[in-house]
Design a protein around this motif. Structure first.
Motif, PDB file in Angstrom:
ATOM      1  N   GLU A 140       9.034  42.842  -9.994  1.00  0.00           N
ATOM      2  CA  GLU A 140       9.972  42.878  -8.873  1.00  0.00           C
ATOM      3  C   GLU A 140       9.754  41.678  -7.954  1.00  0.00           C
ATOM      4  O   GLU A 140      10.708  41.016  -7.549  1.00  0.00           O
ATOM      5  N   CYS A 193      14.713  45.039  -9.341  1.00  0.00           N
ATOM      6  CA  CYS A 193      14.794  45.472  -7.957  1.00  0.00           C
ATOM      7  C   CYS A 193      14.737  46.995  -7.921  1.00  0.00           C
ATOM      8  O   CYS A 193      14.913  47.660  -8.935  1.00  0.00           O
ATOM      9  N   ARG A 194      14.461  47.521  -6.756  1.00  0.00           N
ATOM     10  CA  ARG A 194      14.122  48.938  -6.676  1.00  0.00           C
ATOM     11  C   ARG A 194      15.272  49.803  -6.199  1.00  0.00           C
ATOM     12  O   ARG A 194      16.215  49.337  -5.578  1.00  0.00           O
ATOM     13  N   ASP A 195      15.155  51.066  -6.505  1.00  0.00           N
ATOM     14  CA  ASP A 195      16.118  52.059  -6.067  1.00  0.00           C
ATOM     15  C   ASP A 195      15.323  53.282  -5.641  1.00  0.00           C
ATOM     16  O   ASP A 195      14.682  53.926  -6.462  1.00  0.00           O
ATOM     17  N   TYR A 254      15.593  48.698 -11.491  1.00  0.00           N
ATOM     18  CA  TYR A 254      16.747  48.198 -12.230  1.00  0.00           C
ATOM     19  C   TYR A 254      16.561  46.713 -12.476  1.00  0.00           C
ATOM     20  O   TYR A 254      15.834  46.039 -11.749  1.00  0.00           O
ATOM     21  N   ILE A 255      17.272  46.221 -13.478  1.00  0.00           N
ATOM     22  CA  ILE A 255      17.311  44.771 -13.659  1.00  0.00           C
ATOM     23  C   ILE A 255      17.994  44.188 -12.423  1.00  0.00           C
ATOM     24  O   ILE A 255      18.911  44.797 -11.864  1.00  0.00           O
ATOM     25  N   ASN A 256      17.503  43.049 -11.953  1.00  0.00           N
ATOM     26  CA  ASN A 256      18.023  42.458 -10.721  1.00  0.00           C
ATOM     27  C   ASN A 256      19.376  41.776 -10.976  1.00  0.00           C
ATOM     28  O   ASN A 256      19.450  40.761 -11.651  1.00  0.00           O
TER      29      ASN A 256
END
Lengths: 179, 445
Positions: free
Chosen positions: B396, B402-404, B413-415
């Protein structure tokens, strides 16, 4: 494509990380940028002038992916607008935010062209008339937030384009244009 | 450098000497010279590390990890014919403390006097005491007595009598194996358990006994392994596969108890952390390979202490040993993640390889839509969830993910942010990751 009323939402509105404030700087900068554009676009098309952090602002949650912005995220995105001069806090507690999809200077220019278009160069109007009168119907000034209108009028007053005076009978203020 | 007088000693890649079977380190002294005035071609051995074991005196050159490994030498205790007691004289006050002994060096016809000069802070009297003790214990003789049965471990004076008693039960007086058929194995197993049981009961009598018995426990385990080894050699004709399987399992299990000569604070004194650090570097290589090049410090701690069996080390000691690796030329390193989690990893371990695997995982259609949790990553990568989370967080921070955060939990998730055009938020570039995500996301809704 998903819609919010008649507003067309971009695809990434369904991307779950869009609703989580990203901690990594580059990613966050991009996220903030996208949120600023979206808030301004939405407010412009929907004629929304004030966004309350604790109210149900439609953009701040997405029932399709069951995500909504945290208070911290809402404040961060609005703060980014404020720091660019595209929004202003209405209170010290940062609970209400005035969205300036036109800057005050731009609103002032809109008022001037409205006055010229209607041949009101030397006439007198109340503030309320500008906001909801027959003359302004169909223009951007119709339904304008009173705070924004007053700020724009004061800016024009400083430039000598008009004079604001207190009405005797009503609370309403009057404006004497002198272009 | 060793010349003709002294045998050279093999060293591990991290600079620890390779010990003989059943050899145990007893004392370590740094900054030691070995001198022999009688032999003109005796090698110059200056300010090295002297290790006294149950079998040998080892001399390691200073900074042994960088110099050529052949420069370490050894002298078997069996060649020592006399140890001089230290003389207190006026002279000795001004000299560095020294220990003198007579030894018959290999090609030499007669015994010569060798002097150990301690230039460092080592406790000379304590060393002399241990030197005496181990020389008199004659551990190497027990070794040769039981060479056929390979059972005797000898060792320090505390456990001598114990090992002699136990080994008597398994073998006939002639030293041949009394191992006939499955019943023989079962009987011996039975005897083994009985003596183990007895040892256990005695072990809890008092704390001192516990310490000495604990050493015996490790020896017992070692002995069982040896017995299983010799057993499988002589029994291959009669045992079936299942038995072989369980024996191998047993051997594996016992081998993990395998550090025969643990570096202890008692034996190494000030050099403790240095030696521990080297021993740990040697030890950790195999578990590290198995774990895919990276291990949590806590896991290493458990593995290492389990292998030591007795003489357990504290977490602080482990951390100090690991941080000393920077100073040695070893293949492993300590790494601290941003979250504060510490791991041991191979120097050759590359984050890029891990990132490539994470990317492959996170871009498959399901993960594009729903993201991945640390436990998903752990399962795919074959590592612990805690470790997987560290990898995901690192990925990340590199902008890959990136985060959720939602009521469903913490997912990655893929950024896609980089793929989105800020000038036209509705634009989807062809063949971009964003395009594949839009395809997957709209197909599901």
């Amino acid at each position: 494509m998903q819609k919010l009323g008649d507003f067309k939402l971009p695809h990434f509105f369904n991307y779950p990380p869009y609703f989580t404030l990203q901690p990594v700087r580059d990613t966050r900068d991009k996220q903030v940028q996208l949120w600023k554009e979206l808030i301004l676009d939405y407010c412009r098309t929907q004629k929304i002038f004030v966004v309350g952090l604790e109210e149900d602002f439609p953009l701040f949650s997405n029932p399709v992916v069951e995500r909504s912005l945290s208070h911290e995220a809402r404040e961060a995105f609005l703060l980014a607008l404020v720091s660019e001069g595209r929004a202003e806090w209405l209170d010290k507690g940062h609970r209400k935010c005035l969205i300036l999809w036109h800057r005050i200077q731009e609103w002032a220019d809109i008022i001037l062209s409205f006055v010229k278009d209607n041949g009101l160069e030397d006439s007198v109007m109340t503030v309320e008339e500008i906001r909801s009168g027959a003359e302004s119907r169909g223009t951007e000034l119709h339904g304008i937030d009173r705070t924004i209108l007053m700020r724009a009028l004061r800016l024009l007053e400083q430039k000598g384009k008009l004079a604001i005076f207190k009405g005797t009978s009503t609370d309403d203020e009057g404006v004497k244009f002198s272009l | 450098m060793a010349g003709k007088w002294l045998a050279t000693v093999q060293q591990t890649s991290s600079g620890r000497p390779v010990f003989l079977e059943n050899e145990i380190e007893c004392s370590l002294v740094s900054a030691v010279d070995l001198e022999c005035d009688e032999l003109s071609d005796f090698p110059s051995l200056k300010s090295g590390l002297l290790i006294l074991t149950t079998h040998r005196l080892l001399w390691l050159p200073p900074d042994s990890s960088t110099s050529s490994p052949s420069s370490a030498v050894s002298l078997p205790l069996s060649s020592v014919s006399h140890i001089h007691s230290s003389k207190k004289s006026l002279k000795s006050i001004f000299h560095s403390p020294r220990v003198r002994f007579q030894a018959s060096l290999n090609p030499g016809p007669r015994s010569v006097a060798i002097t150990i000069v301690m230039r460092g802070k080592g406790d000379c009297d304590a060393f002399l005491g241990k030197f005496w003790e181990n020389w008199r214990a004659r551990a190497w003789e027990k070794e040769s007595e039981s060479e056929i049965t390979r059972s005797g471990r000898g060792g320090d004076s505390q456990s001598k009598s114990g090992s002699a008693n136990v080994s008597g039960g398994f073998y006939t007086r002639e030293g041949a194996l009394r191992m006939v058929g499955v019943s023989g194995i079962l009987r011996k197993e039975q005897e083994m358990w009985e003596s183990t049981d007895k040892s256990l009961q005695e072990a809890f009598l008092d704390l001192n006994a516990l310490m000495s018995k604990a050493k015996e426990m490790v020896m017992l385990a070692e002995k069982m392994r040896q017995k299983l080894l010799t057993g499988s050699n002589s029994q291959t004709g009669t045992t079936n596969d299942e038995e072989m399987g369980s024996k191998e399992e047993m051997q594996d299990w016992l081998l993990s108890v395998g550090i025969i000569s643990p570096v202890t604070k008692e034996s190494a004194g000030a050099l403790y952390h240095q030696q521990l650090s080297r021993q740990l570097a040697d030890f950790v290589r195999i578990p590290l390979e198995r774990a895919g090049g990276m291990m949590n410090l806590i896991d290493v701690y458990c593995h290492f202490n389990r292998a030591r069996g007795t003489e357990l080390i504290s977490p602080e000691d482990l951390l100090r040993a690991c941080s000393l690796w920077e100073k040695f030329d070893v293949q492993v390193m300590l790494r601290k993640f941003d979250s504060g989690v510490m791991v041991i990893q191979n120097k050759s371990h590359s984050d890029e390889e891990v990132f490539a695997r994470i990317k492959a995982l996170v871009t498959n259609p399901d993960a594009l839509r729903t993201g991945i949790s640390p436990s998903d990553a752990a399962m795919t990568l074959g590592i612990a969830p805690g470790m997987a989370k560290e990898h995901l967080l690192t990925a990340e921070s590199k902008g890959l993910l990136c985060r959720d955060i939602s009521p469903d939990g913490f997912r990655f998730y893929i950024n896609l942010f980089a793929d989105i055009n800020t000038d036209d938020v509705y634009l989807i570039k062809d063949h971009s990751m964003y395009a594949s995500w839009v395809r997957v996301a709209s197909a599901s809704s």
